[in-house]
Motif scaffolding. Sequence first.
Motif, PDB file in Angstrom:
ATOM      1  N   THR A  88      36.109  27.393  37.284  1.00  0.00           N
ATOM      2  CA  THR A  88      36.052  28.157  36.045  1.00  0.00           C
ATOM      3  C   THR A  88      35.929  29.647  36.347  1.00  0.00           C
ATOM      4  OG1 THR A  88      34.930  26.281  35.001  1.00  0.00           O
ATOM      5  CG2 THR A  88      34.889  28.393  33.822  1.00  0.00           C
ATOM      6  N   GLU A  89      36.827  30.429  35.781  1.00  0.00           N
ATOM      7  CA  GLU A  89      36.805  31.882  35.934  1.00  0.00           C
ATOM      8  C   GLU A  89      36.082  32.495  34.737  1.00  0.00           C
ATOM      9  OE1 GLU A  89      40.905  33.304  36.952  1.00  0.00           O
ATOM     10  OE2 GLU A  89      41.361  31.172  36.707  1.00  0.00           O
ATOM     11  N   VAL A  90      35.511  33.669  34.935  1.00  0.00           N
ATOM     12  CA  VAL A  90      34.780  34.345  33.858  1.00  0.00           C
ATOM     13  C   VAL A  90      35.276  35.787  33.763  1.00  0.00           C
ATOM     14  CG1 VAL A  90      32.526  34.911  32.881  1.00  0.00           C
ATOM     15  CG2 VAL A  90      32.765  32.904  34.365  1.00  0.00           C
ATOM     16  N   TYR A  91      35.745  36.150  32.567  1.00  0.00           N
ATOM     17  CA  TYR A  91      36.286  37.486  32.312  1.00  0.00           C
ATOM     18  C   TYR A  91      35.534  38.134  31.154  1.00  0.00           C
ATOM     19  CZ  TYR A  91      40.252  36.138  35.194  1.00  0.00           C
ATOM     20  OH  TYR A  91      41.029  35.742  36.245  1.00  0.00           O
ATOM     21  N   ARG A  92      35.543  39.440  31.118  1.00  0.00           N
ATOM     22  CA  ARG A  92      35.074  40.135  29.929  1.00  0.00           C
ATOM     23  C   ARG A  92      35.998  39.778  28.769  1.00  0.00           C
ATOM     24  NH1 ARG A  92      31.155  43.804  30.699  1.00  0.00           N
ATOM     25  NH2 ARG A  92      30.719  44.433  32.855  1.00  0.00           N
ATOM     26  N   ALA A  93      35.417  39.539  27.615  1.00  0.00           N
ATOM     27  CA  ALA A  93      36.216  39.176  26.445  1.00  0.00           C
ATOM     28  C   ALA A  93      36.768  40.439  25.775  1.00  0.00           C
ATOM     29  CB  ALA A  93      35.364  38.390  25.458  1.00  0.00           C
ATOM     30  N   GLU A 118      44.115  42.912  27.715  1.00  0.00           N
ATOM     31  CA  GLU A 118      45.459  43.126  28.255  1.00  0.00           C
ATOM     32  C   GLU A 118      45.419  43.318  29.761  1.00  0.00           C
ATOM     33  OE1 GLU A 118      47.687  46.151  26.349  1.00  0.00           O
ATOM     34  OE2 GLU A 118      47.457  45.293  24.343  1.00  0.00           O
ATOM     35  N   THR A 119      44.396  44.020  30.232  1.00  0.00           N
ATOM     36  CA  THR A 119      44.148  44.136  31.668  1.00  0.00           C
ATOM     37  C   THR A 119      42.907  43.303  31.963  1.00  0.00           C
ATOM     38  OG1 THR A 119      45.061  46.378  31.706  1.00  0.00           O
ATOM     39  CG2 THR A 119      43.736  45.686  33.605  1.00  0.00           C
ATOM     40  N   PRO A 120      43.066  42.038  32.363  1.00  0.00           N
ATOM     41  CA  PRO A 120      41.912  41.154  32.541  1.00  0.00           C
ATOM     42  C   PRO A 120      40.948  41.702  33.582  1.00  0.00           C
ATOM     43  CG  PRO A 120      43.957  39.899  32.534  1.00  0.00           C
ATOM     44  CD  PRO A 120      44.337  41.339  32.601  1.00  0.00           C
ATOM     45  N   GLU A 121      39.666  41.680  33.238  1.00  0.00           N
ATOM     46  CA  GLU A 121      38.629  42.185  34.139  1.00  0.00           C
ATOM     47  C   GLU A 121      37.661  41.049  34.446  1.00  0.00           C
ATOM     48  OE1 GLU A 121      35.158  45.647  34.397  1.00  0.00           O
ATOM     49  OE2 GLU A 121      36.483  45.528  32.651  1.00  0.00           O
ATOM     50  N   ALA A 122      37.809  40.458  35.632  1.00  0.00           N
ATOM     51  CA  ALA A 122      36.908  39.380  36.026  1.00  0.00           C
ATOM     52  C   ALA A 122      35.523  39.943  36.318  1.00  0.00           C
ATOM     53  CB  ALA A 122      37.442  38.660  37.253  1.00  0.00           C
ATOM     54  N   LEU A 123      34.497  39.170  35.995  1.00  0.00           N
ATOM     55  CA  LEU A 123      33.139  39.581  36.320  1.00  0.00           C
ATOM     56  C   LEU A 123      32.936  39.561  37.831  1.00  0.00           C
ATOM     57  CD1 LEU A 123      32.709  39.230  33.274  1.00  0.00           C
ATOM     58  CD2 LEU A 123      30.561  38.060  33.791  1.00  0.00           C
ATOM     59  N   ASP A 124      32.116  40.462  38.343  1.00  0.00           N
ATOM     60  CA  ASP A 124      31.725  40.421  39.750  1.00  0.00           C
ATOM     61  C   ASP A 124      30.963  39.130  40.017  1.00  0.00           C
ATOM     62  OD1 ASP A 124      32.839  42.919  40.274  1.00  0.00           O
ATOM     63  OD2 ASP A 124      30.979  43.971  39.764  1.00  0.00           O
ATOM     64  N   THR A 125      30.921  38.719  41.272  1.00  0.00           N
ATOM     65  CA  THR A 125      30.262  37.464  41.619  1.00  0.00           C
ATOM     66  C   THR A 125      29.329  37.634  42.809  1.00  0.00           C
ATOM     67  OG1 THR A 125      32.068  36.775  43.093  1.00  0.00           O
ATOM     68  CG2 THR A 125      32.192  36.062  40.796  1.00  0.00           C
ATOM     69  N   VAL A 126      28.347  36.745  42.857  1.00  0.00           N
ATOM     70  CA  VAL A 126      27.452  36.612  44.001  1.00  0.00           C
ATOM     71  C   VAL A 126      27.570  35.171  44.489  1.00  0.00           C
ATOM     72  CG1 VAL A 126      25.024  36.492  44.710  1.00  0.00           C
ATOM     73  CG2 VAL A 126      25.835  38.409  43.314  1.00  0.00           C
ATOM     74  N   GLU A 127      27.753  34.984  45.786  1.00  0.00           N
ATOM     75  CA  GLU A 127      27.917  33.642  46.338  1.00  0.00           C
ATOM     76  C   GLU A 127      26.569  32.930  46.454  1.00  0.00           C
ATOM     77  OE1 GLU A 127      29.941  33.725  50.039  1.00  0.00           O
ATOM     78  OE2 GLU A 127      31.802  34.563  49.207  1.00  0.00           O
ATOM     79  N   THR A 128      26.598  31.609  46.263  1.00  0.00           N
ATOM     80  CA  THR A 128      25.439  30.755  46.543  1.00  0.00           C
ATOM     81  C   THR A 128      25.929  29.581  47.392  1.00  0.00           C
ATOM     82  OG1 THR A 128      25.588  29.166  44.709  1.00  0.00           O
ATOM     83  CG2 THR A 128      24.609  31.332  44.221  1.00  0.00           C
ATOM     84  N   ASP A 129      25.025  28.674  47.735  1.00  0.00           N
ATOM     85  CA  ASP A 129      25.422  27.502  48.509  1.00  0.00           C
ATOM     86  C   ASP A 129      26.360  26.602  47.720  1.00  0.00           C
ATOM     87  OD1 ASP A 129      23.902  28.332  50.620  1.00  0.00           O
ATOM     88  OD2 ASP A 129      22.162  27.095  50.099  1.00  0.00           O
ATOM     89  N   HIS A 134      28.653  34.563  38.375  1.00  0.00           N
ATOM     90  CA  HIS A 134      29.370  35.688  37.775  1.00  0.00           C
ATOM     91  C   HIS A 134      28.346  36.500  36.987  1.00  0.00           C
ATOM     92  CE1 HIS A 134      33.114  33.248  38.429  1.00  0.00           C
ATOM     93  NE2 HIS A 134      32.252  32.274  38.206  1.00  0.00           N
ATOM     94  N   TYR A 135      28.454  37.816  37.010  1.00  0.00           N
ATOM     95  CA  TYR A 135      27.410  38.575  36.339  1.00  0.00           C
ATOM     96  C   TYR A 135      27.938  39.857  35.707  1.00  0.00           C
ATOM     97  CZ  TYR A 135      27.337  41.692  40.429  1.00  0.00           C
ATOM     98  OH  TYR A 135      27.690  42.578  41.422  1.00  0.00           O
ATOM     99  N   ALA A 136      27.197  40.302  34.683  1.00  0.00           N
ATOM    100  CA  ALA A 136      27.477  41.567  34.013  1.00  0.00           C
ATOM    101  C   ALA A 136      26.181  42.028  33.356  1.00  0.00           C
ATOM    102  CB  ALA A 136      28.587  41.416  32.984  1.00  0.00           C
ATOM    103  N   THR A 137      26.173  43.250  32.876  1.00  0.00           N
ATOM    104  CA  THR A 137      24.957  43.783  32.255  1.00  0.00           C
ATOM    105  C   THR A 137      25.191  44.098  30.785  1.00  0.00           C
ATOM    106  OG1 THR A 137      25.507  46.051  32.903  1.00  0.00           O
ATOM    107  CG2 THR A 137      24.115  44.767  34.409  1.00  0.00           C
ATOM    108  N   THR A 138      24.088  44.096  30.048  1.00  0.00           N
ATOM    109  CA  THR A 138      24.082  44.503  28.655  1.00  0.00           C
ATOM    110  C   THR A 138      22.727  45.142  28.392  1.00  0.00           C
ATOM    111  OG1 THR A 138      24.460  43.770  26.372  1.00  0.00           O
ATOM    112  CG2 THR A 138      23.268  42.254  27.827  1.00  0.00           C
ATOM    113  N   THR A 139      22.403  45.405  27.154  1.00  0.00           N
ATOM    114  CA  THR A 139      21.092  45.930  26.803  1.00  0.00           C
ATOM    115  C   THR A 139      20.414  44.986  25.825  1.00  0.00           C
ATOM    116  OG1 THR A 139      22.065  47.275  25.040  1.00  0.00           O
ATOM    117  CG2 THR A 139      21.746  48.331  27.181  1.00  0.00           C
ATOM    118  N   LEU A 144      26.688  40.168  24.881  1.00  0.00           N
ATOM    119  CA  LEU A 144      27.580  40.240  26.031  1.00  0.00           C
ATOM    120  C   LEU A 144      28.592  39.098  25.897  1.00  0.00           C
ATOM    121  CD1 LEU A 144      28.493  41.234  28.823  1.00  0.00           C
ATOM    122  CD2 LEU A 144      26.698  39.792  29.831  1.00  0.00           C
ATOM    123  N   PRO A 145      29.792  39.377  25.356  1.00  0.00           N
ATOM    124  CA  PRO A 145      30.800  38.328  25.213  1.00  0.00           C
ATOM    125  C   PRO A 145      31.679  38.224  26.454  1.00  0.00           C
ATOM    126  CG  PRO A 145      31.504  40.289  24.034  1.00  0.00           C
ATOM    127  CD  PRO A 145      30.193  40.634  24.703  1.00  0.00           C
TER     128      PRO A 145
END
Length: 225
Positions: A88-93, A118-129, A134-139, A144-145
């Motif tokens: 599963t991929e995660v993008y900003r909506a 139109e220009t898909p922006e995938a969330l940055d990721t941190v690897e685990t075992d 996938h992560y992003a920030t909000t206030t 955060l959609p």
Amino acid sequence: MSEEPNRTRRRVLQSICGVGIAGLAGCNSTGALHIPPTKNGAAEAPESVKFVENPEAVHPTLVEETTVASDEVLIGFRLEDSSLPFTTEVYRAPDDAEVQATKTYETQDLSNVDLVPETPEALDTVETDREDIHYATTTVGEPLPVTLVARHDSEPLDWSAWSRTGYPYDGHNEDNPAVKVDCYCGGMTYTAPRGGTWARVIQVTPTERVDPGTTIVLNWTSSRF
């Protein structure tokens, strides 16, 4: 654009929505079929599928590998989907995307998927075992959609999300939740088309119960039936 909603399920779904199985609120009526409750009134994953469901264990990794400003909240999205034939991929909506909108497309070209920008922006990721976070920030108070995306090559596949956990908050079964989640809903059926794309918009909103500068991991489990 070639788009094909799950029309065969639509009649069934007209009477379903509002509250998801196992306390997951806000299920969309497009492209999702209700699974009857089983034990203790909640839909359950097949016994053959084993999930780690360890957001507390991976939380330190997310904290160590990321930086969150003192006036923001960092949200990690971890999709336990290793039993599925896609990741599963995660993008900003997109700004105009409807939360809980769910569509399927006959193409895997994301430029023809209107539930990503139109220009898909995938969330940055941190690897685990296991699966990446996938992560992003909000206030605090700001939704955060994001759009979950599955691009699938084989025969059409039905699967479900079964549960959500989180650390230090999961937003489950609370009258005044620290995080409001709309919703990769437990106990709903989703369909990935052959050679195409499935997409669903979800949203996480940290409430005033969350201190700015906090990092949160939300963990969803999913598998075929």
